[in-house]
Design a protein around this motif. Structure first.
Motif, PDB file in Angstrom:
ATOM      1  N   PHE A  16       0.801  -1.225   0.000  1.00 18.59           N
ATOM      2  CA  PHE A  16       0.000   0.000   0.000  1.00 18.59           C
ATOM      3  C   PHE A  16       0.839   1.283   0.000  1.00 18.59           C
ATOM      4  O   PHE A  16       0.280   2.373   0.106  1.00 18.59           O
ATOM      5  N   VAL A  17       2.149   1.176  -0.109  1.00 23.41           N
ATOM      6  CA  VAL A  17       2.983   2.378  -0.097  1.00 23.41           C
ATOM      7  C   VAL A  17       2.778   3.165  -1.384  1.00 23.41           C
ATOM      8  O   VAL A  17       2.971   2.645  -2.481  1.00 23.41           O
ATOM      9  N   CYS A  18       2.360   4.411  -1.261  1.00 23.44           N
ATOM     10  CA  CYS A  18       2.189   5.307  -2.413  1.00 23.44           C
ATOM     11  C   CYS A  18       2.408   6.761  -2.017  1.00 23.44           C
ATOM     12  O   CYS A  18       2.250   7.673  -2.835  1.00 23.44           O
ATOM     13  N   HIS A  19       2.793   6.995  -0.788  1.00 22.14           N
ATOM     14  CA  HIS A  19       2.738   8.330  -0.208  1.00 22.14           C
ATOM     15  C   HIS A  19       3.698   9.354  -0.828  1.00 22.14           C
ATOM     16  O   HIS A  19       3.356  10.533  -0.906  1.00 22.14           O
ATOM     17  N   PRO A  20       4.896   8.957  -1.296  1.00 23.02           N
ATOM     18  CA  PRO A  20       5.732   9.955  -1.965  1.00 23.02           C
ATOM     19  C   PRO A  20       5.113  10.506  -3.252  1.00 23.02           C
ATOM     20  O   PRO A  20       5.514  11.578  -3.715  1.00 23.02           O
ATOM     21  N   GLU A  21       4.139   9.786  -3.818  1.00 21.90           N
ATOM     22  CA  GLU A  21       3.550  10.218  -5.088  1.00 21.90           C
ATOM     23  C   GLU A  21       2.241  10.972  -4.910  1.00 21.90           C
ATOM     24  O   GLU A  21       1.690  11.464  -5.900  1.00 21.90           O
ATOM     25  N   VAL A  22       1.731  11.070  -3.688  1.00 20.38           N
ATOM     26  CA  VAL A  22       0.422  11.685  -3.474  1.00 20.38           C
ATOM     27  C   VAL A  22       0.422  13.157  -3.871  1.00 20.38           C
ATOM     28  O   VAL A  22      -0.436  13.619  -4.639  1.00 20.38           O
ATOM     29  N   LEU A  23       1.392  13.919  -3.378  1.00 24.71           N
ATOM     30  CA  LEU A  23       1.400  15.355  -3.647  1.00 24.71           C
ATOM     31  C   LEU A  23       1.712  15.683  -5.105  1.00 24.71           C
ATOM     32  O   LEU A  23       1.089  16.583  -5.675  1.00 24.71           O
ATOM     33  N   PRO A  24       2.672  14.983  -5.745  1.00 27.56           N
ATOM     34  CA  PRO A  24       2.844  15.235  -7.177  1.00 27.56           C
ATOM     35  C   PRO A  24       1.594  14.940  -8.000  1.00 27.56           C
ATOM     36  O   PRO A  24       1.299  15.657  -8.951  1.00 27.56           O
ATOM     37  N   LEU A  84       5.745  -7.685 -15.417  1.00 22.51           N
ATOM     38  CA  LEU A  84       6.989  -6.966 -15.666  1.00 22.51           C
ATOM     39  C   LEU A  84       6.717  -5.601 -16.280  1.00 22.51           C
ATOM     40  O   LEU A  84       7.299  -4.593 -15.865  1.00 22.51           O
ATOM     41  N   LEU A  85       5.798  -5.546 -17.246  1.00 16.21           N
ATOM     42  CA  LEU A  85       5.455  -4.273 -17.865  1.00 16.21           C
ATOM     43  C   LEU A  85       4.805  -3.328 -16.871  1.00 16.21           C
ATOM     44  O   LEU A  85       5.119  -2.130 -16.822  1.00 16.21           O
ATOM     45  N   ALA A  86       3.888  -3.857 -16.044  1.00 16.67           N
ATOM     46  CA  ALA A  86       3.202  -3.016 -15.056  1.00 16.67           C
ATOM     47  C   ALA A  86       4.177  -2.425 -14.050  1.00 16.67           C
ATOM     48  O   ALA A  86       4.116  -1.229 -13.727  1.00 16.67           O
ATOM     49  N   VAL A  87       5.095  -3.242 -13.540  1.00 11.93           N
ATOM     50  CA  VAL A  87       6.071  -2.748 -12.573  1.00 11.93           C
ATOM     51  C   VAL A  87       7.011  -1.742 -13.229  1.00 11.93           C
ATOM     52  O   VAL A  87       7.384  -0.725 -12.627  1.00 11.93           O
ATOM     53  N   THR A  88       7.386  -1.997 -14.492  1.00 13.58           N
ATOM     54  CA  THR A  88       8.259  -1.065 -15.209  1.00 13.58           C
ATOM     55  C   THR A  88       7.580   0.284 -15.409  1.00 13.58           C
ATOM     56  O   THR A  88       8.204   1.339 -15.252  1.00 13.58           O
ATOM     57  N   LEU A  89       6.279   0.267 -15.726  1.00 18.20           N
ATOM     58  CA  LEU A  89       5.552   1.516 -15.926  1.00 18.20           C
ATOM     59  C   LEU A  89       5.322   2.270 -14.622  1.00 18.20           C
ATOM     60  O   LEU A  89       5.001   3.458 -14.640  1.00 18.20           O
ATOM     61  N   THR A  90       5.481   1.590 -13.496  1.00 17.84           N
ATOM     62  CA  THR A  90       5.370   2.264 -12.202  1.00 17.84           C
ATOM     63  C   THR A  90       6.642   3.032 -11.852  1.00 17.84           C
ATOM     64  O   THR A  90       6.606   3.961 -11.046  1.00 17.84           O
ATOM     65  N   VAL A  91       7.766   2.664 -12.472  1.00 17.01           N
ATOM     66  CA  VAL A  91       9.052   3.277 -12.138  1.00 17.01           C
ATOM     67  C   VAL A  91       9.029   4.792 -12.287  1.00 17.01           C
ATOM     68  O   VAL A  91       9.468   5.510 -11.375  1.00 17.01           O
ATOM     69  N   PRO A  92       8.510   5.371 -13.406  1.00 19.23           N
ATOM     70  CA  PRO A  92       8.514   6.838 -13.497  1.00 19.23           C
ATOM     71  C   PRO A  92       7.716   7.515 -12.405  1.00 19.23           C
ATOM     72  O   PRO A  92       8.106   8.571 -11.897  1.00 19.23           O
ATOM     73  N   VAL A  93       6.583   6.903 -12.022  1.00 12.91           N
ATOM     74  CA  VAL A  93       5.746   7.498 -10.979  1.00 12.91           C
ATOM     75  C   VAL A  93       6.498   7.585  -9.657  1.00 12.91           C
ATOM     76  O   VAL A  93       6.345   8.544  -8.893  1.00 12.91           O
ATOM     77  N   VAL A  94       7.339   6.598  -9.372  1.00 14.54           N
ATOM     78  CA  VAL A  94       8.099   6.561  -8.122  1.00 14.54           C
ATOM     79  C   VAL A  94       9.411   7.330  -8.244  1.00 14.54           C
ATOM     80  O   VAL A  94       9.862   7.986  -7.302  1.00 14.54           O
ATOM     81  N   LEU A  95      10.023   7.275  -9.433  1.00 16.53           N
ATOM     82  CA  LEU A  95      11.349   7.866  -9.615  1.00 16.53           C
ATOM     83  C   LEU A  95      11.333   9.386  -9.556  1.00 16.53           C
ATOM     84  O   LEU A  95      12.233   9.997  -8.968  1.00 16.53           O
ATOM     85  N   PHE A  96      10.325  10.020 -10.131  1.00 18.45           N
ATOM     86  CA  PHE A  96      10.323  11.469 -10.235  1.00 18.45           C
ATOM     87  C   PHE A  96      10.372  12.183  -8.881  1.00 18.45           C
ATOM     88  O   PHE A  96      11.187  13.078  -8.676  1.00 18.45           O
ATOM     89  N   PRO A  97       9.497  11.819  -7.897  1.00 18.11           N
ATOM     90  CA  PRO A  97       9.598  12.522  -6.607  1.00 18.11           C
ATOM     91  C   PRO A  97      10.892  12.229  -5.862  1.00 18.11           C
ATOM     92  O   PRO A  97      11.402  13.094  -5.153  1.00 18.11           O
ATOM     93  N   ILE A  98      11.440  10.998  -6.011  1.00 19.88           N
ATOM     94  CA  ILE A  98      12.715  10.698  -5.356  1.00 19.88           C
ATOM     95  C   ILE A  98      13.823  11.556  -5.936  1.00 19.88           C
ATOM     96  O   ILE A  98      14.640  12.139  -5.208  1.00 19.88           O
ATOM     97  N   ARG A  99      13.853  11.646  -7.255  1.00 20.74           N
ATOM     98  CA  ARG A  99      14.884  12.461  -7.909  1.00 20.74           C
ATOM     99  C   ARG A  99      14.749  13.933  -7.524  1.00 20.74           C
ATOM    100  O   ARG A  99      15.742  14.608  -7.257  1.00 20.74           O
ATOM    101  N   ARG A 100      13.541  14.422  -7.484  1.00 17.83           N
ATOM    102  CA  ARG A 100      13.334  15.826  -7.113  1.00 17.83           C
ATOM    103  C   ARG A 100      13.791  16.080  -5.676  1.00 17.83           C
ATOM    104  O   ARG A 100      14.426  17.096  -5.383  1.00 17.83           O
TER     105      ARG A 100
END
Length: 393
Positions: free
Chosen positions: A190-198, A264-280
């Motif tokens: 259920f972890v999604c919290h870094p992506e809530v505000l973006p 594999l495709l679904a998890v790969t497509l999740t990477v941008p959603v998670v990567l962007f707030p971490i990078r920022r």
């Protein structure tokens, strides 16, 4: 990417720093979380420099995509070590607590910017995974033959095929040594919290109530998907189910090969959603005040991806990944940090420290600390006594 770049160059005063006095807090809160229309003849107050264009439905897709990930593969294993009723009760508790933690984040929210549009495809892939798990349950039944699973090679040569299950009875409540992994697996899922505000920043007509509705619909949808996946996966393999459920099916089954590709495709497509707030966040932490740089932007992304892949390759079992992250990062993101932000950011002039909302937030954070300590303690005890069995990636 262009939108993210624009947000990198925005006015520093929009970086979520709330004023210390209550009047300033109310002005900031009213601008970020509008609850009523503007006065006649006045300009509408905006919480950021551009209006979001993403619809409510697409925001649900985006947040659902942020929630959903590889954690879905371990839910049947969690059900096998808790029982059907106990698992669903725990899963519902985690879902409700996740919704409350998002409420805390929205109450003390700042500003962040980005989002892609691949979430619908990612969710479709996971729905295909769910439908396939349900279909395989009715196809395989309970008696699983020698050539039906990846476990077949473990059976001694010459013995008759007896299937994988020592019992075809579903347990409603179960307590055993592996139960210490079950709640961390659910929390991880259920972890999604870094992506809530973006995601909030792209929501059309943003408001706290509207974004909370997005969160509630997303969490509710994922609760249903998780519950169905875990139930039908467990009812296929019962106590024999592994932490990585796809390992239980035949490696030569064309449907399962397609399911593996879809996951594999679904998890790969999740990477941008998670990567962007971490990078920022890393850019704000390591290079504050510096102008946007494409080389640095790309370099941070590559370093993060390489580190993640190295860790995945080096860790022997996916169950340990679920357990460790679910016992450390998940309670920090779901319980501890949102409560700390709420207690720290909301001034005492608006919410006194002994008010009921702040007492709730404090208890929520304490619950997270206890959850982290208990989960890690049980896992370390399992490792020390050698009771945890190895299961493959």
């Amino acid at each position: 990417m262009a939108r993210e770049t624009a947000m990198e160059l925005q006015d520093p005063k929009m970086n979520g720093v709330l004023p210390s006095d209550a009047v300033g807090y109310r002005q900031e809160r009213e601008g970020f979380l509008p609850s009523r229309g503007p006065a006649p003849g006045s300009k509408p107050v905006q919480f950021m420099d551009f209006e979001g264009k993403t619809s409510f439905g697409m925001s649900v897709f985006n947040l659902s995509n942020a929630i959903m990930g590889s954690g879905i593969l371990g839910l049947a294993y969690a059900m096998a070590h808790t029982g059907v009723i106990f698992f669903l009760a725990l899963l519902l508790c985690i879902a409700l607590l996740s919704s409350y933690s998002i409420h805390l984040l929205l109450t003390c929210a700042g500003i962040a910017g980005y989002l892609g549009y691949t979430s619908g495809l990612s969710l479709t892939c996971m729905l295909f995974f769910l439908v396939s798990v349900i279909y395989k349950k009715f196809q395989l039944g309970c008696a699983i033959g020698r050539n039906e699973t990846a476990m077949e090679s473990e059976a001694p040569v010459g013995l008759p095929s007896q299937g994988l299950n020592s019992s075809c009875e579903a347990q409603m409540f179960t307590v055993d040594s592996q139960m210490s992994y079950t709640v961390p697996i659910m929390a991880f899922a259920f972890v999604c919290h870094p992506e809530v505000l973006p995601i909030y920043t792209e929501l059309c007509r943003p408001s706290k109530r509207r974004m909370q509705a997005v969160a509630n619909v997303s969490i509710g949808a994922m609760f249903c998907m998780y519950g169905l996946t875990a139930t039908f996966g467990y009812l296929t393999f019962y106590s024999s189910v592994k932490a990585e459920m796809l390992h239980m099916y035949s490696q030569k089954d064309p449907l399962i090969l397609c399911v593996r590709l879809a996951v594999l495709l679904a998890v790969t497509l999740t990477v941008p959603v998670v990567l962007f707030p971490i990078r920022r966040a890393l850019q704000q932490l390591l290079f504050p005040g510096k102008a946007f740089s494409w080389p640095r932007h790309v370099a941070i992304a590559l370093i993060l991806l390489v580190l993640v892949n190295v860790l995945v390759i080096c860790v022997p079992t996916i169950r340990d990944i679920f357990g460790v992250i679910g016992s450390t990062s998940a309670p920090s993101l779901i319980f501890i940090l949102p409560s700390i932000f709420y207690l720290r950011i909301v001034p005492s002039e608006v919410e006194p420290f002994l008010s009921w909302p702040k007492i709730q937030a404090l208890c929520f954070g304490v619950l997270g600390v206890l959850f982290m300590a208990v989960s890690l303690g049980f896992m370390f005890a399992n490792w020390a006594t050698g009771q945890s069995r190895m299961s493959g990636h």
